[in-house]
Design an enzyme around this catalytic site. Structure first.
Site, PDB file in Angstrom:
ATOM      1  N   LYS A   1      -4.042   5.066  -3.326  1.00 51.01           N
ATOM      2  CA  LYS A   1      -4.486   6.453  -3.486  1.00 51.01           C
ATOM      3  C   LYS A   1      -5.197   6.706  -4.809  1.00 51.01           C
ATOM      4  O   LYS A   1      -5.942   7.680  -4.924  1.00 51.01           O
ATOM      5  CB  LYS A   1      -3.304   7.411  -3.315  1.00 51.01           C
ATOM      6  CG  LYS A   1      -2.575   7.301  -1.966  1.00 51.01           C
ATOM      7  CD  LYS A   1      -3.487   7.349  -0.774  1.00 51.01           C
ATOM      8  CE  LYS A   1      -2.825   7.294   0.590  1.00 51.01           C
ATOM      9  NZ  LYS A   1      -1.894   6.206   0.836  1.00 51.01           N
TER      10      LYS A   1
ATOM     11  N   TYR B   1       6.407   6.185  12.547  1.00 50.61           N
ATOM     12  CA  TYR B   1       5.899   6.217  11.174  1.00 50.61           C
ATOM     13  C   TYR B   1       7.069   6.189  10.190  1.00 50.61           C
ATOM     14  O   TYR B   1       8.037   6.944  10.351  1.00 50.61           O
ATOM     15  CB  TYR B   1       5.054   7.481  10.939  1.00 50.61           C
ATOM     16  CG  TYR B   1       4.682   7.643   9.484  1.00 50.61           C
ATOM     17  CD1 TYR B   1       3.762   6.792   8.898  1.00 50.61           C
ATOM     18  CD2 TYR B   1       5.291   8.614   8.699  1.00 50.61           C
ATOM     19  CE1 TYR B   1       3.442   6.901   7.557  1.00 50.61           C
ATOM     20  CE2 TYR B   1       4.980   8.741   7.351  1.00 50.61           C
ATOM     21  CZ  TYR B   1       4.058   7.877   6.787  1.00 50.61           C
ATOM     22  OH  TYR B   1       3.756   7.990   5.457  1.00 50.61           O
TER      23      TYR B   1
ATOM     24  N   TYR C   1       3.859   0.671   5.298  1.00 47.31           N
ATOM     25  CA  TYR C   1       2.426   0.378   5.468  1.00 47.31           C
ATOM     26  C   TYR C   1       2.117  -1.115   5.433  1.00 47.31           C
ATOM     27  O   TYR C   1       1.664  -1.686   6.419  1.00 47.31           O
ATOM     28  CB  TYR C   1       1.610   1.069   4.352  1.00 47.31           C
ATOM     29  CG  TYR C   1       1.629   2.563   4.406  1.00 47.31           C
ATOM     30  CD1 TYR C   1       0.772   3.252   5.260  1.00 47.31           C
ATOM     31  CD2 TYR C   1       2.484   3.305   3.592  1.00 47.31           C
ATOM     32  CE1 TYR C   1       0.781   4.632   5.308  1.00 47.31           C
ATOM     33  CE2 TYR C   1       2.495   4.681   3.636  1.00 47.31           C
ATOM     34  CZ  TYR C   1       1.639   5.346   4.493  1.00 47.31           C
ATOM     35  OH  TYR C   1       1.641   6.701   4.554  1.00 47.31           O
TER      36      TYR C   1
HETATM   37  C1  LIG Z   1      -1.383   5.855   2.172  1.00 48.33           C
HETATM   38  C2  LIG Z   1      -1.121   4.419   2.218  1.00 48.33           C
HETATM   39  C3  LIG Z   1      -1.813   3.589   3.119  1.00 48.33           C
HETATM   40  C4  LIG Z   1      -2.763   4.107   4.161  1.00 48.33           C
HETATM   41  O1  LIG Z   1      -3.950   4.590   3.627  1.00 48.33           O
HETATM   42  P1  LIG Z   1      -4.697   5.775   4.398  1.00 48.33           P
HETATM   43  O2  LIG Z   1      -5.942   5.965   3.624  1.00 48.33           O
HETATM   44  O3  LIG Z   1      -3.788   6.942   4.395  1.00 48.33           O
HETATM   45  O4  LIG Z   1      -4.960   5.314   5.790  1.00 48.33           O
HETATM   46  C5  LIG Z   1      -1.571   2.230   3.068  1.00 48.33           C
HETATM   47  N1  LIG Z   1      -0.667   1.712   2.215  1.00 48.33           N
HETATM   48  C6  LIG Z   1       0.032   2.473   1.368  1.00 48.33           C
HETATM   49  C7  LIG Z   1       1.038   1.828   0.495  1.00 48.33           C
HETATM   50  C8  LIG Z   1      -0.169   3.855   1.330  1.00 48.33           C
HETATM   51  O5  LIG Z   1       0.547   4.611   0.485  1.00 48.33           O
END
Ligand SMILES: *Cc1c(COP(=O)(O)O)cnc(C)c1O
Length: 321
Positions: A49, A256, A282
């Site tokens: 992010k 999720y 993720y």
């Molecule tokens: C938010 C996030 C993602 C996914 O990214 P998006 O842009 O929301 O699809 C992947 N890995 C981590 C660790 C995240 O925090």
């Protein structure tokens, strides 16, 4: 390569993040595997992010914002990095989070405190309720003379996605410097901005490289990827958006932010063989997707594959695995 009309960007992370080979897993999986270490992006415990926030918070600063409001799940990495980056820029952060799935006061909940964020938990499963509350709070702040700036879940707007166009350019420069070439980049697809930015960036800077997103959320967020690609291309002043295919492989499993067997096995493999920590929400599921695609032949033997490590360490410590 920077277009004159390109939006402003702040520097909030440590770039370039490392890009290196994974020799043990390459042998094990029968492909040439590399990793892009956005878990080492340099803010809090790292993560993807930061790249989006370099564009989003540049826009906030330009608009004179002193408050940043955003949202996510109870263990949102995006919310944490928003709070930390806002703090670096002298802005206050308000995090309006979904209460569901809150894992006690652990993991990112501890880090929100350290980052000085104002956290509000909302008992809803619907982001429409959260955005309504964020608007109400923004109105209240404006009435007190503040300038609030609202960022949607995951920072996945056309502007935020430009962070991953920049990442694709960074990968192209590192590949050239290290004498490497890739056939494919694999990333986790949550709210979609990372996938969209990488796909557009690959079309612009990494010719011949496919981008495969691994979906980790049954919510239809991933459906916004094609629209984000078009809108991000427009922000770069590209009237003719390049044709960008969107490839998705679903590894959501039980839901999720609910750990899956495949995701946990992938986390163990990465930690045991390469000494790298993935997360259950993720990157563990994304790497499990890569393993599954390799086993099914979706990734060919010997293919040169770059796995994006997008972070997530903070959330790991909210789980008892
Ligand atoms: C938010 C996030 C993602 C996914 O990214 P998006 O842009 O929301 O699809 C992947 N890995 C981590 C660790 C995240 O925090």
């Amino acid at each position: 390569m920077k277009n004159q009309t390109e939006p402003d960007r702040l520097t909030l992370g440590l770039w370039p993040t490392p890009l290196h080979a994974l020799p043990a897993l390459s042998r094990e999986l029968g492909c040439a595997l590399y990793i892009k270490r956005d878990d080492m992006s340099g803010v809090m415990l790292g993560g993807n992010k930061v790249r989006k926030l370099e564009y989003l918070l540049a826009d906030a600063k330009k608009k004179g914002a002193d408050y940043v409001l955003t949202t996510g799940g109870a263990q949102s990495n995006h919310a944490l990095l928003t709070a930390a980056c806002a703090g670096k820029l002298g802005m206050r952060a308000v995090l309006v989070l979904k209460k569901r799935g809150q894992y006690a006061r652990k993991g990112n909940q501890v880090l929100y405190d350290l980052a000085g964020a104002d956290v509000r938990l909302m008992d809803t499963d619907d982001y429409a309720d959260i955005y309504a509350e964020m608007e109400r709070m923004a109105d209240a702040l404006r009435a007190e003379g503040h300038i609030p700036y609202c960022i949607p879940v995951g920072g996945s707007t056309a502007l935020g996605s430009l962070g991953y166009v920049a990442c694709a350019r960074e990968i192209a420069a590192q590949a050239a410097a290290q004498g490497l070439a890739f056939d494919r980049v694999v990333c986790a697809t949550g709210s979609g901005g990372t996938h969209a930015g990488l796909a557009l960036g690959a079309a612009l800077a990494l010719p011949g490289v496919q981008v495969t997103g691994v979906a980790v959320d049954s919510d239809p967020f991933a459906q916004i990827v094609p629209a984000l690609i078009r809108q991000s291309a427009a922000l770069l002043g590209l009237s003719d958006a390049p044709a960008v295919p969107v490839q998705l492989h679903d590894m959501t499993g039980p839901g999720y932010a609910v750990p899956s067997e495949a995701g946990l096995a992938a986390m163990r493999l990465m930690a045991e063989r390469e000494g790298i920590v993935l997360d259950p929400v993720y990157t563990g599921k994304a790497f499990a997707g890569l393993i599954e695609l390799r086993a099914s032949g979706g990734i060919r033997p010997g293919e040169r594959v770059l796995f994006l490590h997008s972070g997530g360490a903070g959330g790991l410590f909210a789980y008892e695995l």
